[in-house]
Structure formats: structure tokens, C-alpha cells
Scaffold this motif. Sequence first.
Motif, PDB file in Angstrom:
ATOM      1  N   TRP A 125       0.967  -1.350   0.115  1.00 27.85           N
ATOM      2  CA  TRP A 125      -0.154  -0.296   0.201  1.00 27.85           C
ATOM      3  C   TRP A 125       1.137   1.172  -0.551  1.00 27.85           C
ATOM      4  O   TRP A 125       0.253   2.280  -0.698  1.00 27.85           O
ATOM      5  N   GLU A 126       2.103   1.306   0.574  1.00 26.40           N
ATOM      6  CA  GLU A 126       2.671   2.204   1.343  1.00 26.40           C
ATOM      7  C   GLU A 126       3.056   2.764  -0.440  1.00 26.40           C
ATOM      8  O   GLU A 126       3.841   3.827  -1.037  1.00 26.40           O
ATOM      9  N   ALA A 127       4.042   1.511  -0.914  1.00 31.40           N
ATOM     10  CA  ALA A 127       4.027   1.617  -2.583  1.00 31.40           C
ATOM     11  C   ALA A 127       3.335   2.437  -3.871  1.00 31.40           C
ATOM     12  O   ALA A 127       4.251   2.902  -4.303  1.00 31.40           O
ATOM     13  N   ALA A 128       2.077   1.984  -3.566  1.00 26.22           N
ATOM     14  CA  ALA A 128       1.448   2.302  -4.328  1.00 26.22           C
ATOM     15  C   ALA A 128       1.737   4.074  -4.231  1.00 26.22           C
ATOM     16  O   ALA A 128       1.272   4.263  -5.490  1.00 26.22           O
ATOM     17  N   VAL A 129       1.310   4.213  -3.394  1.00 30.65           N
ATOM     18  CA  VAL A 129       1.616   5.962  -3.133  1.00 30.65           C
ATOM     19  C   VAL A 129       3.163   6.588  -3.437  1.00 30.65           C
ATOM     20  O   VAL A 129       2.891   7.811  -4.297  1.00 30.65           O
ATOM     21  N   LEU A 130       3.854   5.496  -3.179  1.00 28.63           N
ATOM     22  CA  LEU A 130       5.599   6.188  -3.742  1.00 28.63           C
ATOM     23  C   LEU A 130       5.263   6.230  -5.322  1.00 28.63           C
ATOM     24  O   LEU A 130       5.919   7.137  -5.810  1.00 28.63           O
ATOM     25  N   ALA A 131       4.866   4.851  -5.851  1.00 31.69           N
ATOM     26  CA  ALA A 131       4.247   4.878  -6.853  1.00 31.69           C
ATOM     27  C   ALA A 131       3.832   6.183  -7.717  1.00 31.69           C
ATOM     28  O   ALA A 131       4.142   6.667  -8.879  1.00 31.69           O
ATOM     29  N   HIS A 132       3.702   6.967  -7.463  1.00 34.86           N
ATOM     30  CA  HIS A 132       2.438   7.949  -7.923  1.00 34.86           C
ATOM     31  C   HIS A 132       3.309   9.029  -7.285  1.00 34.86           C
ATOM     32  O   HIS A 132       2.968   9.757  -9.010  1.00 34.86           O
ATOM     33  N   GLU A 133       3.371   9.100  -6.002  1.00 40.19           N
ATOM     34  CA  GLU A 133       4.357  10.909  -6.368  1.00 40.19           C
ATOM     35  C   GLU A 133       5.992  10.553  -7.329  1.00 40.19           C
ATOM     36  O   GLU A 133       6.118  11.436  -7.848  1.00 40.19           O
ATOM     37  N   ARG A 134       5.680   8.798  -7.096  1.00 39.35           N
ATOM     38  CA  ARG A 134       7.158   8.932  -9.080  1.00 39.35           C
ATOM     39  C   ARG A 134       6.438   9.844  -9.865  1.00 39.35           C
ATOM     40  O   ARG A 134       7.432  10.693 -10.596  1.00 39.35           O
ATOM     41  N   ASP A 135       5.830  10.041 -10.448  1.00 42.86           N
ATOM     42  CA  ASP A 135       4.607   9.946 -11.458  1.00 42.86           C
ATOM     43  C   ASP A 135       4.580  11.149 -11.294  1.00 42.86           C
ATOM     44  O   ASP A 135       4.952  11.951 -12.304  1.00 42.86           O
ATOM     45  N   ALA A 136       4.163  11.685 -10.371  1.00 45.62           N
ATOM     46  CA  ALA A 136       4.255  13.506 -10.064  1.00 45.62           C
ATOM     47  C   ALA A 136       5.011  13.864 -10.105  1.00 45.62           C
ATOM     48  O   ALA A 136       5.852  15.562 -10.821  1.00 45.62           O
ATOM     49  N   PHE A 137       6.177  13.952  -9.496  1.00 45.62           N
ATOM     50  CA  PHE A 137       7.535  14.051  -9.406  1.00 45.62           C
ATOM     51  C   PHE A 137       7.774  14.545 -10.352  1.00 45.62           C
ATOM     52  O   PHE A 137       8.511  15.593 -11.344  1.00 45.62           O
ATOM     53  N   SER A 138       7.684  13.382 -11.922  1.00 43.74           N
ATOM     54  CA  SER A 138       8.003  13.181 -12.993  1.00 43.74           C
ATOM     55  C   SER A 138       8.467  13.921 -13.774  1.00 43.74           C
ATOM     56  O   SER A 138       8.261  15.262 -14.691  1.00 43.74           O
ATOM     57  N   ARG A 139       6.523  14.302 -13.572  1.00 45.96           N
ATOM     58  CA  ARG A 139       5.523  14.952 -14.385  1.00 45.96           C
ATOM     59  C   ARG A 139       5.488  15.995 -14.655  1.00 45.96           C
ATOM     60  O   ARG A 139       5.611  17.245 -15.737  1.00 45.96           O
ATOM     61  N   HIS A 140       5.674  16.796 -12.748  1.00 51.78           N
ATOM     62  CA  HIS A 140       5.885  17.960 -12.979  1.00 51.78           C
ATOM     63  C   HIS A 140       6.579  18.899 -12.695  1.00 51.78           C
ATOM     64  O   HIS A 140       7.552  20.041 -12.898  1.00 51.78           O
ATOM     65  N   VAL A 141       7.994  18.053 -11.600  1.00 56.54           N
ATOM     66  CA  VAL A 141       8.850  18.549 -11.476  1.00 56.54           C
ATOM     67  C   VAL A 141       9.430  18.746 -12.731  1.00 56.54           C
ATOM     68  O   VAL A 141      10.484  20.133 -12.895  1.00 56.54           O
ATOM     69  N   LEU A 142      10.113  17.633 -12.858  1.00 58.71           N
ATOM     70  CA  LEU A 142      11.630  17.202 -13.738  1.00 58.71           C
ATOM     71  C   LEU A 142      10.922  17.391 -15.010  1.00 58.71           C
ATOM     72  O   LEU A 142      11.579  18.299 -16.388  1.00 58.71           O
ATOM     73  N   ASP A 143       9.946  17.066 -15.917  1.00 52.47           N
ATOM     74  CA  ASP A 143       9.342  17.183 -17.591  1.00 52.47           C
ATOM     75  C   ASP A 143       8.360  18.867 -17.330  1.00 52.47           C
ATOM     76  O   ASP A 143       8.268  18.696 -18.486  1.00 52.47           O
ATOM     77  N   GLY A 144       7.708  19.048 -16.105  1.00 52.24           N
ATOM     78  CA  GLY A 144       7.089  20.613 -16.251  1.00 52.24           C
ATOM     79  C   GLY A 144       7.809  21.597 -17.041  1.00 52.24           C
ATOM     80  O   GLY A 144       9.017  21.835 -17.109  1.00 52.24           O
ATOM     81  N   ALA A 145       7.016  22.171 -17.156  1.00 56.43           N
ATOM     82  CA  ALA A 145       7.578  23.841 -18.243  1.00 56.43           C
ATOM     83  C   ALA A 145       7.299  24.922 -16.979  1.00 56.43           C
ATOM     84  O   ALA A 145       5.770  25.131 -15.853  1.00 56.43           O
ATOM     85  N   GLY A 146       7.459  26.227 -17.628  1.00 65.72           N
ATOM     86  CA  GLY A 146       7.779  27.152 -16.642  1.00 65.72           C
ATOM     87  C   GLY A 146       8.702  27.327 -15.090  1.00 65.72           C
ATOM     88  O   GLY A 146       9.294  26.753 -15.278  1.00 65.72           O
TER      89      GLY A 146
END
Length: 165
Positions: A125-146
Motif C-alpha cells: 500500500w505504501e509502494a502504491a502511494v510512492l509510485a504515484h509520487e514518482r510519477d507526479a515528481f517526474s511529470r511536474h518537476v522534471l518534465d514540467g514547464a514554467g
Amino acid sequence: MSPADAGALLALADGYHARTVRPLGSTETAGHVVKSYAIEAPGRAVTDQDAQAALRIAAAHLSSACLRGSIGLSVLLVHAGGDGDYVLVHTWIEGYMSDLAVFTGPAGEINGLRPGRSGLAPCVWEAAVLAHERDAFSRHVLDGAGALEERLSAWRGDVLQGEVR
């Protein structure tokens, strides 16, 4: 080929169930933006006092995070589990890597949590949340614009909520 312990695997499958995840917001502590979540086993709840105690644990851990290469973003999981309480502090560090600290203790005694044994890793269950957070970090911070603040705001707003399996 059959598993080494088929009985143990089938027992895990029989007891498997959904757990509730809810965001607890984000805050700044010990030089980090900390995004927090509650994970709750059936019949268990993370209280406001539990969340505050977990933030104190996170702050103590994060106070030396620069020595481990921290870049200032962290995810805090407060897990009221079926067999005890857990606090996980996941921190993004240099080189696209992360640092993870796991604190464990008896159910209902969050102020008594201590570092988990060496090698302890997130449960399913913890890994499910961390998987979401890995995707959010990559999407918004690393790949994000602005500007960086816009990226961080998008990351803070991208939360997981509901049941995870």
C-alpha cells in the motif's frame, strides 16, 4: 516451477484488501517541502495528533538530509496499519535518486516509533502511494514547464486519494 513458500503466498492473497489513502496537505519543514498522506487499514485512522507526531519525526530526519544529497522535496506517509504504525519519509536526492527512512512501532503509539530494521522497504500500500509520487515528481518537476514555483505548486496539488490495492 512453484514458489518456495506457496502457503505463505496464498495466505497473503487471502488477506489482501484495499486501504484508504488521503492527502494531509503539504508544508515546509527542515528546509523541505513535505507532501503528506495518511494510509489507513480497515478499522484504523490517522488522527491530527498522529499527523503532527509524524511531522516531528520527519523534521528530525530531514534536518540532516542535505548530508544525503537532498534537493528539498519529501513525501511523508503516516500509515495506521493492521499490525502497527509506520511513518515513511521519502526524499528526492541528487542524481534522480531517493532516500527512504522507515519508522515503526505498535499500533496507537506513534510517539514511540523508532527506525525500522535495516533493509525494511515499503509495503504494497505504501509502494502504491510512492509510485504515484514518482510519477507526479517526474511529470511536474522534471518534465514540467514554467518557473520552478509553478512546477512545485503543480506537484503539491497532484495527490492520490481513495482506495489503493
